[in-house]
Design a protein around this motif. Structure first.
Motif, PDB file in Angstrom:
ATOM      1  N   GLY A 116      62.869  57.476 119.084  1.00 49.45           N
ATOM      2  CA  GLY A 116      61.674  56.731 119.501  1.00 49.45           C
ATOM      3  C   GLY A 116      60.484  57.638 119.795  1.00 49.45           C
ATOM      4  N   MET A 117      60.588  58.895 119.398  1.00 49.10           N
ATOM      5  CA  MET A 117      59.494  59.831 119.684  1.00 49.10           C
ATOM      6  C   MET A 117      58.376  59.679 118.646  1.00 49.10           C
ATOM      7  N   LYS A 118      57.205  60.111 119.068  1.00 48.96           N
ATOM      8  CA  LYS A 118      56.054  60.039 118.182  1.00 48.96           C
ATOM      9  C   LYS A 118      56.107  61.177 117.159  1.00 48.96           C
ATOM     10  N   TYR A 119      55.811  60.820 115.913  1.00 47.63           N
ATOM     11  CA  TYR A 119      55.759  61.814 114.836  1.00 47.63           C
ATOM     12  C   TYR A 119      54.478  61.578 114.055  1.00 47.63           C
ATOM     13  N   MET A 120      53.779  62.661 113.771  1.00 43.52           N
ATOM     14  CA  MET A 120      52.558  62.554 112.969  1.00 43.52           C
ATOM     15  C   MET A 120      52.471  63.773 112.063  1.00 43.52           C
ATOM     16  N   LEU A 121      51.980  63.554 110.857  1.00 38.71           N
ATOM     17  CA  LEU A 121      51.783  64.670 109.926  1.00 38.71           C
ATOM     18  C   LEU A 121      50.382  65.249 110.116  1.00 38.71           C
ATOM     19  N   ALA A 122      50.321  66.567 110.124  1.00 37.98           N
ATOM     20  CA  ALA A 122      49.022  67.247 110.262  1.00 37.98           C
ATOM     21  C   ALA A 122      48.397  67.434 108.881  1.00 37.98           C
ATOM     22  N   GLU A 123      48.110  66.332 108.230  1.00 38.40           N
ATOM     23  CA  GLU A 123      47.422  66.403 106.933  1.00 38.40           C
ATOM     24  C   GLU A 123      45.920  66.262 107.210  1.00 38.40           C
ATOM     25  N   ASN A 124      45.182  67.313 106.921  1.00 41.12           N
ATOM     26  CA  ASN A 124      43.797  67.394 107.387  1.00 41.12           C
ATOM     27  C   ASN A 124      42.732  66.958 106.379  1.00 41.12           C
ATOM     28  N   TYR A 125      43.047  67.023 105.078  1.00 46.23           N
ATOM     29  CA  TYR A 125      41.997  66.760 104.083  1.00 46.23           C
ATOM     30  C   TYR A 125      41.428  65.331 104.112  1.00 46.23           C
ATOM     31  N   PRO A 126      42.205  64.337 104.533  1.00 47.92           N
ATOM     32  CA  PRO A 126      41.614  62.989 104.571  1.00 47.92           C
ATOM     33  C   PRO A 126      40.433  62.874 105.520  1.00 47.92           C
ATOM     34  N   PHE A 127      40.306  63.833 106.430  1.00 47.78           N
ATOM     35  CA  PHE A 127      39.287  63.690 107.473  1.00 47.78           C
ATOM     36  C   PHE A 127      38.061  64.562 107.238  1.00 47.78           C
ATOM     37  N   MET A 128      38.045  65.272 106.109  1.00 44.75           N
ATOM     38  CA  MET A 128      36.818  65.976 105.740  1.00 44.75           C
ATOM     39  C   MET A 128      35.708  64.926 105.519  1.00 44.75           C
ATOM     40  N   ARG A 129      34.479  65.366 105.594  1.00 44.28           N
ATOM     41  CA  ARG A 129      33.368  64.400 105.583  1.00 44.28           C
ATOM     42  C   ARG A 129      33.371  63.500 104.343  1.00 44.28           C
ATOM     43  N   GLY A 130      33.543  64.131 103.183  1.00 41.97           N
ATOM     44  CA  GLY A 130      33.496  63.342 101.947  1.00 41.97           C
ATOM     45  C   GLY A 130      34.615  62.316 101.898  1.00 41.97           C
ATOM     46  N   TYR A 324      46.848  59.559 119.871  1.00 43.50           N
ATOM     47  CA  TYR A 324      48.205  58.994 119.745  1.00 43.50           C
ATOM     48  C   TYR A 324      48.984  59.256 121.042  1.00 43.50           C
ATOM     49  N   LEU A 325      48.889  60.486 121.517  1.00 47.75           N
ATOM     50  CA  LEU A 325      49.646  60.841 122.716  1.00 47.75           C
ATOM     51  C   LEU A 325      49.099  60.121 123.958  1.00 47.75           C
ATOM     52  N   ARG A 326      47.786  60.088 124.084  1.00 42.82           N
ATOM     53  CA  ARG A 326      47.213  59.541 125.322  1.00 42.82           C
ATOM     54  C   ARG A 326      47.079  58.027 125.291  1.00 42.82           C
ATOM     55  N   TYR A 327      46.705  57.480 124.146  1.00 48.24           N
ATOM     56  CA  TYR A 327      46.340  56.054 124.106  1.00 48.24           C
ATOM     57  C   TYR A 327      47.192  55.226 123.140  1.00 48.24           C
ATOM     58  N   ASP A 328      48.223  55.827 122.623  1.00 48.60           N
ATOM     59  CA  ASP A 328      49.121  55.121 121.692  1.00 48.60           C
ATOM     60  C   ASP A 328      48.413  54.587 120.451  1.00 48.60           C
ATOM     61  N   GLU A 329      47.329  55.233 120.048  1.00 49.94           N
ATOM     62  CA  GLU A 329      46.662  54.815 118.803  1.00 49.94           C
ATOM     63  C   GLU A 329      47.456  55.372 117.636  1.00 49.94           C
ATOM     64  N   LYS A 330      48.070  54.482 116.877  1.00 48.97           N
ATOM     65  CA  LYS A 330      48.996  54.928 115.829  1.00 48.97           C
ATOM     66  C   LYS A 330      48.228  55.615 114.698  1.00 48.97           C
ATOM     67  N   PRO A 331      48.685  56.778 114.290  1.00 47.63           N
ATOM     68  CA  PRO A 331      48.022  57.473 113.179  1.00 47.63           C
ATOM     69  C   PRO A 331      48.462  56.890 111.839  1.00 47.63           C
ATOM     70  N   TYR A 332      47.645  57.071 110.825  1.00 45.95           N
ATOM     71  CA  TYR A 332      48.049  56.602 109.496  1.00 45.95           C
ATOM     72  C   TYR A 332      49.290  57.361 109.033  1.00 45.95           C
ATOM     73  N   ASP A 334      52.159  58.342 109.944  1.00 48.16           N
ATOM     74  CA  ASP A 334      53.371  58.271 110.758  1.00 48.16           C
ATOM     75  C   ASP A 334      54.526  58.823 109.928  1.00 48.16           C
ATOM     76  N   VAL A 335      55.722  58.707 110.431  1.00 50.53           N
ATOM     77  CA  VAL A 335      56.832  59.348 109.725  1.00 50.53           C
ATOM     78  C   VAL A 335      57.045  58.746 108.331  1.00 50.53           C
ATOM     79  N   TYR A 336      56.821  57.432 108.191  1.00 48.18           N
ATOM     80  CA  TYR A 336      57.067  56.793 106.893  1.00 48.18           C
ATOM     81  C   TYR A 336      56.007  57.201 105.858  1.00 48.18           C
ATOM     82  N   ASN A 337      54.735  57.152 106.287  1.00 46.03           N
ATOM     83  CA  ASN A 337      53.671  57.533 105.355  1.00 46.03           C
ATOM     84  C   ASN A 337      53.626  59.046 105.108  1.00 46.03           C
ATOM     85  N   SER A 338      54.360  59.780 105.920  1.00 42.14           N
ATOM     86  CA  SER A 338      54.468  61.226 105.689  1.00 42.14           C
ATOM     87  C   SER A 338      55.561  61.534 104.682  1.00 42.14           C
TER      88      SER A 338
END
Lengths: 413, 439
Positions: A116-130, A324-332, A334-338
């Motif tokens: 039940g732990m939170k998992y997120m992938l550190a994929e950074n390119y989606p968040f570049m400006r373009g 995600y850690l502080r406010y439970d805002e689910k990242p895109y 998550d483990v499945y989309n990773s």
């Protein structure tokens, strides 16, 4: 909900210290760090808390009193440590790639579900400006539905640069096929469109003379192909063309969404700018220009992101992890989309090995599907320390490369 | 064949009119035209040599005293007329596509070899100024070897646009036909998305001197969009991965139905890249990596608008970026000066094969197919009866023999066979063999 800054540990301090540097302005506090090489501890100076504790052993590190860990060790060795961390009650943000085999995909999903732990992938390119602007425009619906998309991560290196960041014969970069590093190509397209990959076929490019040159100038590196190109069928019917970490020129990343009513893409050679086009007869109400090129900008926090690494992407992934850690805002991611990106890469490589045969991509949300792949450990990567575990060649055209080497040896003889 | 002003006939006065207007300009003379719709014949009057012939029947037209014919009838129906023309002793320039079935590819190659006639594909996109510049740069060797290339022809149309050039509901066009059902057979309504790929691939072949060897394809079918489409071919795109003769991979897509319209070509090579500027086809962008300096190169990025290497004044106002001028110009030079056409019958059918086998791949869920080398009679025999086509017969109305859209196609070519199991078995067998050899 946390009513304080999350306390975070960092594992792997080469890449990890850069993430931590970007994590501080994002609201994370670094209380522990781990690397098997103590010489890297200095990278955390000015980033970690003054009383942060440093470890060389992961098992000791993971027992530290902290909320979460950043996993930034070797590309192909994240899963084992992500599972250990979640079992130790720590949330995880993992660098790419989440898993290096299908068995690891299954194990990672099951560990996240069981703990039940939170998992997120550190994929950074989606968040570049373009990319962020492309996501905003596409999700507004103004372009209609995506039909075709392209995403590519082109990262050629000189032999000197390559050897400088690939120490040791078991280093993952030396074994990295031209297909496995697809998160920077595919991740942004998934994030923009929400579509899921369902089938893939792939080809790799082997150029004999250049392969022999790479082999000779890069201390007999295992992976000597030039490029891996994939076509992916998506669950909405669209087709995406992506590449792995390709060795062609010039260095660039590029994204494109071609849709029913128009298209948006980053400018080639300048991924902070975008081109927005509409079909001449599909101009939305109120829009007068069918073709527009403009600088993309984030909706918020520009002052924090603008100087962050990887075009701001490193800040945003840390910020989203904090939320995600502080406010439970689910990242895109998550483990499945990773893991679906790892699964796409593994299946694409199988396709390349099998002369372009199309392979269906398992969706590990389905428990029955997991059973089929729980023991599928095929991977081109060896363990860094032991050299074990490599069960596939690092080139889809390995037979051609072996023949080229043999012919050269025969000629010398 | 050598004649001062080659005498040219044009078959098909829709698209053929664009090419017909270039014949005299390029040093030929227009001596005959043919179209089954009599009212179209008057379109040629302004350009026709004195005493020229006007025909509605191809078999009569092809007996006219002339050196060569431009075949510009329906897209999917060129091969049989090209064969007739060759057999009548006429040189042929055929519009795209050269052939729409594998059997037609075989028949075309055999006809050219048997008659010894001249055959040239009238593929125009390789001859725009920017496409010719791609070839000049690549063949200079500055960029090293091509690794990956992209070529695409994106041509979305509004519903009205489709109706205008693919007649169906247009009563004026309907009246022109004896059989009111004929317009329903128009090829654009049945155009499976891989078939119109010459504009995507030919410029890449011309730039690199490479030929396609294998193809795989996945089609993009957005079901609700396909439902709305007035065509039977409702896929939005069918991008192909094409393995080339040197091991490089090209991604090509023909006649894509997404926005915006345009063409784009890119060569990504070992030492640098060159491409047309997206959204600005006349411009070229050339790059070299800054960490691997190339001798003589002082800037890493360069953008410019190239000119034609020859005949610029004549070409610049011609249709399709000057390409229409050059195809006719090259055909005239072939007849007059004995110049060998770049897109001879073998390259022409290679383009058609890619489209046909690409579509076969799309219907089979992305399986990679090898393209037979039709220079070899042994390969021709295997394919001479393969007549599957997504197009209905223009004359008889016979239905297509394969789907033109992937909607509802859920084919898994491999069935219960797992290709990865087959791969593992092959590797194990090779290892065992090697071990035995060592012993």
């Amino acid at each position: 909900m946390l009513d304080r800054k999350p306390r975070v540990g960092v594992f792997g301090l080469n890449r990890g210290s850069t993430l931590a540097k970007n994590g501080r302005p994002a609201g994370l506090e670094f209380v522990a760090a781990c690397d098997k090489n103590p010489g890297t501890f200095k990278y955390m100076k000015g980033i970690a808390e003054p009383d942060a504790v440093y470890y060389t052993d992961f098992d000791d590190f993971i027992r530290h009193d902290m909320d979460a860990v950043i996993l930034a060790n070797y590309f192909n060795q994240h899963t084992e440590f992500a599972i250990k961390a979640m079992k130790a009650g720590k949330a995880v943000i993992s660098e790419c790639t989440p898993a290096a085999s299908l068995a690891e995909c299954v194990a990672l999903v099951e560990a996240a579900e069981q703990t039940g732990m939170k998992y997120m992938l550190a994929e950074n390119y989606p968040f570049m400006r373009g990319c962020a602007e492309m996501a905003r425009v596409y999700q507004s619906g103004i372009l209609g539905k995506v039909v075709f998309a392209e995403g590519e991560y082109v990262h050629p290196m000189s032999s000197g640069e390559f050897l400088g960041i690939s120490p040791g014969k078991n280093h993952w970069r030396r074994h990295n096929t031209k297909i496995h590093y697809i998160t920077h190509s595919l991740g942004p397209l998934l994030y923009m469109t929400g579509a899921k990959p369902v089938r893939v076929n792939a080809e790799t490019v082997f150029l004999k003379d250049h392969a022999l040159e790479l082999y000779d100038t890069c201390e007999q590196r295992a992976a000597v192909e030039e490029a891996g190109i994939m076509l992916i069928q998506m669950d909405n019917g669209a087709v995406f063309r992506i590449s792995g970490s390709n060795n062609l020129a010039p260095h660039d990343n590029w994204y494109r969404l071609a849709c029913t009513n128009g298209s948006i893409e980053t400018v080639r050679g300048n991924n902070g700018r975008v081109i927005l086009d509409y079909g001449a007869w599909e101009l939305p109400v109120g829009v007068t220009e069918s073709h527009r090129i403009y600088d993309a900008q984030w909706d918020e926090l520009t002052d924090l992101a603008i100087n962050a690494d990887h075009g701001g992407g490193d800040f945003w992934e840390m910020y989203k992890f904090m939320r995600y850690l502080r406010y439970d805002e689910k990242p895109y991611f998550d483990v499945y989309n990773s893991v679906i990106m790892s699964a796409t890469a593994v299946m694409a490589y199988k396709s390349a090995l099998c002369e372009g045969a199309p392979f269906d991509i398992p969706d590990f949300r389905d428990r029955d599907i997991r059973k089929l792949y729980a023991e599928d450990r095929f991977t081109p990567f060896p363990d860094y320390d032991t050299g074990e575990g490599k069960t596939l060649p690092s080139n889809a055209h390995q037979d051609l490369f072996d023949a080229a080497l043999a012919a050269r040896e025969a000629a010398k003889a | 064949m050598s004649t001062d002003r080659p005498r040219i006939g044009v078959f098909g006065l829709g698209r053929g009119c664009d090419l017909m207007r270039k014949v005299n300009l390029c040093g030929g003379q227009l001596v005959a035209v043919c179209d089954r719709i009599p009212s179209k014949l008057s379109r040629a009057e302004e350009y026709m040599a004195p005493g020229g012939g006007y025909y509605v029947d191809f078999d009569e037209f092809i007996q006219h005293d002339m050196d060569g014919v431009i075949i510009a009838n329906y897209f999917n129906d060129h091969a049989r007329f090209a064969v007739k023309a060759l057999e009548a002793g006429k040189a042929v320039m055929s519009e795209c596509t050269a052939a729409s079935t594998m059997a037609d590819c075989v028949a075309l190659v055999r006809a050219v070899e048997k008659t010894g006639g001249i055959y040239m594909l009238g593929e125009n996109y390789p001859f725009t100024a920017s496409s010719q510049e791609l070839r000049r740069i690549y063949l200079s060797g500055r960029l090293g070897k091509v690794v990956f290339a992209e070529g695409e022809y994106v041509h979305p149309m509004s519903s009205n646009g489709i109706l205008n050039i693919a007649p169906w509901m247009n009563e004026k066009d309907r009246e022109l036909y004896d059989n009111g059902a004929a317009p329903i057979l128009h090829w654009r309504r049945w155009l499976a998305r891989t078939y119109y790929s010459t504009h995507a691939m030919a410029p890449l072949m011309y730039a690199t001197d490479l030929e396609p060897r294998d193809v795989s394809c996945l089609a993009a079918c957005i079901e609700e969009e396909a439902e709305k489409d007035s065509r039977f071919a409702g896929d939005g795109a069918a991008p192909m991965l094409v393995g080339m003769s040197d091991g490089s991979v090209f991604r090509v897509a023909g006649s894509c139905n997404f926005g915006p319209a345009g063409t784009w070509y890119r060569l990504a090579c070992t030492k640098g890249g060159v491409e047309t500027v997206r959204g600005n086809r006349p411009m070229i962008r050339m790059n070299f990596p800054d960490d691997r300096p190339t001798p003589g190169v002082t800037v890493t990025e360069q953008c410019y608008t190239p000119d034609f290497p020859e005949a610029a004044e004549l070409a610049k106002n011609a249709g399709h970026g000057g390409g229409d001028f050059f195809v006719v110009y090259n055909f005239i030079r072939t007849l007059r000066d004995g110049m060998k056409p770049y897109f001879d019958v073998y390259k022409a059918v290679a383009l058609s094969e890619m489209a046909i086998m690409g579509w076969r791949s799309a219907l089979a869920g992305g399986v990679r197919f090898c393209l037979p080398d039709l220079r070899l009679e042994s390969e021709r025999v295997k394919w001479e009866n393969y007549t599957f086509t997504p197009f209905p017969n223009n004359e008889t109305g016979e239905p297509p023999t394969m789907p033109c859209c992937t909607r509802d196609i859920k084919t898994n070519y491999y069935g219960d066979i797992d290709p990865f199991e087959a791969y593992k078995a092959r590797v194990a067998a090779e290892a065992e063999k090697a071990e035995k050899e060592v012993k």
